[in-house]
Scaffold this motif. Structure first.
Motif, PDB file in Angstrom:
ATOM      1  N   ILE A 133      -4.475  -9.916   0.140  1.00 42.45           N
ATOM      2  CA  ILE A 133      -3.086  -9.872  -0.311  1.00 42.45           C
ATOM      3  C   ILE A 133      -2.884 -10.972  -1.353  1.00 42.45           C
ATOM      4  CG2 ILE A 133      -2.242  -8.852   1.830  1.00 42.45           C
ATOM      5  CD1 ILE A 133      -1.249 -11.697   2.598  1.00 42.45           C
ATOM      6  N   ASN A 134      -1.880 -10.757  -2.202  1.00 40.09           N
ATOM      7  CA  ASN A 134      -1.685 -11.663  -3.328  1.00 40.09           C
ATOM      8  C   ASN A 134      -0.427 -12.489  -3.127  1.00 40.09           C
ATOM      9  OD1 ASN A 134      -2.413 -12.780  -5.777  1.00 40.09           O
ATOM     10  ND2 ASN A 134      -1.207 -11.310  -6.962  1.00 40.09           N
ATOM     11  N   THR A 135      -0.601 -13.770  -2.851  1.00 40.84           N
ATOM     12  CA  THR A 135       0.512 -14.694  -2.644  1.00 40.84           C
ATOM     13  C   THR A 135       0.576 -15.704  -3.777  1.00 40.84           C
ATOM     14  OG1 THR A 135      -0.972 -16.024  -1.269  1.00 40.84           O
ATOM     15  CG2 THR A 135       0.491 -14.495  -0.133  1.00 40.84           C
ATOM     16  N   ASN A 136       1.758 -16.219  -4.029  1.00 41.72           N
ATOM     17  CA  ASN A 136       1.951 -17.210  -5.088  1.00 41.72           C
ATOM     18  C   ASN A 136       1.790 -18.606  -4.502  1.00 41.72           C
ATOM     19  OD1 ASN A 136       2.758 -18.879  -7.163  1.00 41.72           O
ATOM     20  ND2 ASN A 136       4.694 -17.836  -7.551  1.00 41.72           N
ATOM     21  N   ALA A 141       5.393 -23.665  -7.639  1.00 41.90           N
ATOM     22  CA  ALA A 141       6.162 -22.477  -7.258  1.00 41.90           C
ATOM     23  C   ALA A 141       7.286 -22.835  -6.287  1.00 41.90           C
ATOM     24  CB  ALA A 141       5.238 -21.438  -6.626  1.00 41.90           C
ATOM     25  N   ASN A 142       8.440 -22.214  -6.518  1.00 40.84           N
ATOM     26  CA  ASN A 142       9.586 -22.367  -5.617  1.00 40.84           C
ATOM     27  C   ASN A 142      10.343 -21.041  -5.643  1.00 40.84           C
ATOM     28  OD1 ASN A 142      11.646 -23.292  -3.989  1.00 40.84           O
ATOM     29  ND2 ASN A 142      12.728 -24.336  -5.646  1.00 40.84           N
ATOM     30  N   VAL A 143       9.863 -20.076  -4.877  1.00 45.60           N
ATOM     31  CA  VAL A 143      10.350 -18.702  -4.967  1.00 45.60           C
ATOM     32  C   VAL A 143      11.268 -18.390  -3.783  1.00 45.60           C
ATOM     33  CG1 VAL A 143       9.681 -16.274  -5.119  1.00 45.60           C
ATOM     34  CG2 VAL A 143       8.210 -18.041  -6.129  1.00 45.60           C
ATOM     35  N   GLU A 144      12.512 -18.031  -4.065  1.00 48.25           N
ATOM     36  CA  GLU A 144      13.465 -17.666  -3.021  1.00 48.25           C
ATOM     37  C   GLU A 144      13.652 -16.149  -2.933  1.00 48.25           C
ATOM     38  OE1 GLU A 144      17.096 -19.785  -3.526  1.00 48.25           O
ATOM     39  OE2 GLU A 144      16.153 -21.772  -3.394  1.00 48.25           O
ATOM     40  N   THR A 145      13.289 -15.430  -3.980  1.00 47.96           N
ATOM     41  CA  THR A 145      13.464 -13.985  -4.020  1.00 47.96           C
ATOM     42  C   THR A 145      12.284 -13.279  -3.367  1.00 47.96           C
ATOM     43  OG1 THR A 145      14.626 -14.216  -6.121  1.00 47.96           O
ATOM     44  CG2 THR A 145      13.840 -12.024  -5.566  1.00 47.96           C
ATOM     45  N   GLU A 146      12.565 -12.224  -2.595  1.00 46.11           N
ATOM     46  CA  GLU A 146      11.478 -11.408  -2.056  1.00 46.11           C
ATOM     47  C   GLU A 146      10.960 -10.511  -3.176  1.00 46.11           C
ATOM     48  OE1 GLU A 146      10.641  -9.150   2.053  1.00 46.11           O
ATOM     49  OE2 GLU A 146      12.173  -8.171   0.828  1.00 46.11           O
ATOM     50  N   THR A 147       9.701 -10.620  -3.478  1.00 44.23           N
ATOM     51  CA  THR A 147       9.120  -9.877  -4.585  1.00 44.23           C
ATOM     52  C   THR A 147       8.616  -8.515  -4.130  1.00 44.23           C
ATOM     53  OG1 THR A 147       6.894 -10.736  -4.214  1.00 44.23           O
ATOM     54  CG2 THR A 147       8.364 -12.063  -5.610  1.00 44.23           C
ATOM     55  N   PHE A 152       5.402  -5.125  -0.316  1.00 43.91           N
ATOM     56  CA  PHE A 152       4.205  -4.315  -0.115  1.00 43.91           C
ATOM     57  C   PHE A 152       3.327  -4.932   0.978  1.00 43.91           C
ATOM     58  CE2 PHE A 152      -0.069  -2.822  -0.835  1.00 43.91           C
ATOM     59  CZ  PHE A 152       0.105  -1.466  -1.112  1.00 43.91           C
ATOM     60  N   THR A 153       3.196  -6.244   0.957  1.00 47.66           N
ATOM     61  CA  THR A 153       2.376  -6.933   1.963  1.00 47.66           C
ATOM     62  C   THR A 153       2.923  -6.702   3.370  1.00 47.66           C
ATOM     63  OG1 THR A 153       1.655  -8.621   0.381  1.00 47.66           O
ATOM     64  CG2 THR A 153       1.542  -9.196   2.709  1.00 47.66           C
ATOM     65  N   LYS A 154       4.257  -6.780   3.506  1.00 47.77           N
ATOM     66  CA  LYS A 154       4.881  -6.502   4.801  1.00 47.77           C
ATOM     67  C   LYS A 154       4.532  -5.092   5.281  1.00 47.77           C
ATOM     68  CE  LYS A 154       9.086  -9.322   4.851  1.00 47.77           C
ATOM     69  NZ  LYS A 154      10.564  -9.227   4.771  1.00 47.77           N
ATOM     70  N   TRP A 155       4.682  -4.130   4.380  1.00 51.41           N
ATOM     71  CA  TRP A 155       4.397  -2.733   4.728  1.00 51.41           C
ATOM     72  C   TRP A 155       2.935  -2.572   5.140  1.00 51.41           C
ATOM     73  CZ3 TRP A 155       0.926   0.528   2.150  1.00 51.41           C
ATOM     74  CH2 TRP A 155       0.916   1.860   2.586  1.00 51.41           C
ATOM     75  N   LEU A 156       2.034  -3.171   4.363  1.00 49.00           N
ATOM     76  CA  LEU A 156       0.599  -3.022   4.606  1.00 49.00           C
ATOM     77  C   LEU A 156       0.199  -3.620   5.955  1.00 49.00           C
ATOM     78  CD1 LEU A 156      -1.868  -1.922   2.922  1.00 49.00           C
ATOM     79  CD2 LEU A 156      -2.324  -4.311   2.348  1.00 49.00           C
ATOM     80  N   LYS A 159       1.586  -1.510   8.856  1.00 44.99           N
ATOM     81  CA  LYS A 159       0.949  -0.204   9.035  1.00 44.99           C
ATOM     82  C   LYS A 159      -0.506  -0.349   9.478  1.00 44.99           C
ATOM     83  CE  LYS A 159       0.489   4.312   6.802  1.00 44.99           C
ATOM     84  NZ  LYS A 159       1.138   5.018   7.937  1.00 44.99           N
ATOM     85  N   TYR A 160      -1.167  -1.429   9.049  1.00 44.97           N
ATOM     86  CA  TYR A 160      -2.599  -1.624   9.362  1.00 44.97           C
ATOM     87  C   TYR A 160      -2.799  -3.001  10.002  1.00 44.97           C
ATOM     88  CZ  TYR A 160      -2.889   2.311   6.139  1.00 44.97           C
ATOM     89  OH  TYR A 160      -2.713   3.530   5.523  1.00 44.97           O
ATOM     90  N   PRO A 161      -2.269  -3.217  11.201  1.00 40.46           N
ATOM     91  CA  PRO A 161      -2.273  -4.567  11.801  1.00 40.46           C
ATOM     92  C   PRO A 161      -3.649  -5.043  12.263  1.00 40.46           C
ATOM     93  CG  PRO A 161      -1.399  -2.962  13.356  1.00 40.46           C
ATOM     94  CD  PRO A 161      -1.555  -2.237  12.064  1.00 40.46           C
TER      95      PRO A 161
END
Length: 430
Positions: A133-136, A141-147, A152-156, A159-161
């Motif tokens: 998975i691709n994280t910043n 970095a100081n990211v408050e917005t859900e990208t 996509f990472t949450k979904w993945l 679905k595939y725990p």
């Protein structure tokens, strides 16, 4: 896109470098950025996520790249999922990438429309053990917005725990920090456009102009040379405004006798340039301004020589601090007692030079790079010392972008941008 098409061999090379670092039986996923809303039907201009661009050259929204080098089915070792284009989209927004154009851009043969994502992902996820998975994880970095990547990472993972999870970021930090020749050419192009803007400014500035008028002259020259925008929010800081390090209001009038600090760079094909110059509103430096200016220039030139393979970033800044301390003593801004009694955690020179001297540069203005690892050939760094004197009403910073060489001094990508006092005064009074 305003820029000319980039040879797809760059992205093929970048993918090959990435996949060799992946674990056996693993796949990696990279998403485009969202288009962010402002209000009503207004949106911010689209900016592609630099990682998917670095690996594919795809520069549009709602795109996904999947890399699976060990996939049993060869056609699924590299996959692009794209927003399906149609006649309606072509009329209202302009045509999106077709499958054929996506191959020309990226060198990826297997392209699906996004509607097939769930089906194809299920097939390939049953064939892999680990998903990257691709994280910043950039140090600023100081990211408050859900990208889009976050969603996509949450979904993945939901679905595939049962899959193991790995991080793409440490691989990308190392790969992106060392530039390919094509990338250096693109950064050089951005620097060349910045040069055109700066030369235009030197002939435009005079007492009475406003900072925003200077900003407008820059963007005019950038756009007419295929840059889509400033690489970062421009700083046009006259007089004491230069002592605010991130001054971006650019709304004051430039007065006779003052200096203007210009921290401005063009982007080209998503690659950044990062230039700072300081010029006199009236076309001539005072003797005091010239003395401080030349001190900053001397530190910049000496610091540049230290950017060689093997240099430690933290120790480099210690050495630059020693150079700056010497110059501040010469300028009578510090005395020996200030230095002898200094706090080692915040040395005396920091009163007048409080920021770092160099950072990685490339697709991002503050580009990826692991600062605890030694510098390598083909890394691109800024060199940007400054001296800021609120009591005297001016601040001076000078900045170039340089490529570390295998041997010898770095290659200065801004060597043709005027920086010597005599050259600046000559052009402004020509």
């Amino acid at each position: 896109m305003k820029y000319q098409q980039i040879n797809k061999s760059l992205f093929e090379t970048n993918r090959a470098k990435f996949t060799t670092k992946m674990k056996p039986h693993s796949l990696a996923v990279f998403n485009s950025n969202d288009i962010y809303p402002i209000s009503a039907d207004s949106t911010m201009p689209f900016e592609q996520h630099r990682d998917i661009f670095y690996l594919s050259g795809v520069d549009q929204e709602e795109s996904i790249l999947v890399l699976f080098p060990d996939c049993p089915k060869e056609k699924h070792r590299e996959i692009l999922f794209l927003k399906e284009t149609n006649d309606h989209i072509a009329v209202w927004e302009g045509e999106k990438l077709t499958k054929e154009k996506a191959f020309e851009t990226s060198g990826i043969k297997t392209v699906y429309w996004l509607q097939d994502l769930g089906k194809i992902m299920f097939e390939i996820m049953t064939q892999c053990d680990t998903v990257y998975i691709n994280t910043n994880e950039h140090y600023r970095a100081n990211v408050e917005t859900e990208t889009r990547e976050d969603r996509f990472t949450k979904w993945l993972k939901n679905k595939y725990p049962a899959h193991a999870v790995a991080k793409s970021n440490p691989i990308l930090q190392r790969l992106r920090s060392v530039k390919e020749p094509i990338e250096i050419d693109l950064i050089q192009k951005a620097c060349d456009i910045t040069e055109k803007g700066f030369r235009r400014i030197l002939e435009f500035v005079k007492p009475g102009v406003w900072e925003y008028e200077i900003e407008a002259e820059f963007i005019h020259e950038f756009l007419r040379n295929r840059s889509k925008k400033f690489a970062y929010t421009p700083i046009v800081a006259s007089g004491n405004n230069a002592n605010v390090l991130h001054y971006v209001e650019n709304n004051q009038q430039c007065k006779s006798g003052d200096l203007i600090l210009l921290d401005v760079g063009a982007e080209y094909a998503n690659y950044s340039s990062d230039m700072t110059r300081t010029i006199p509103v009236s076309g001539r430096f005072s003797e005091r301004q010239k003395a401080v200016y030349n001190a900053v220039l001397k530190v910049k030139n000496e610091a540049t020589k230290m950017l060689v393979p093997g240099t430690d970033w933290a120790q480099y800044h210690v050495e630059v601090g020693k150079l700056m301390t010497s110059e501040l003593l010469n300028l009578k801004l510090l005395d020996k007692a200030d230095v002898q009694n200094e706090d080692k955690e915040w040395p005396a020179y920091k009163k007048y030079f409080m920021h770092g001297t160099s950072h990685h540069m490339g697709l991002d203005t503050h580009d990826y790079g692991i600062l605890t690892e030694p510098m390598q050939a083909n890394m691109v760094f800024t060199v940007e010392p400054g001296i800021y004197i609120p009591d005297e009403g001016f601040g001076i910073r000078l900045e170039d972008d340089v490529v570390i060489q295998k041997s010898g001094e770095p290659n200065n990508l801004m060597k043709d941008i005027p920086i010597e006092v005599d050259e600046i005064e000559s052009i402004m009074n020509g």
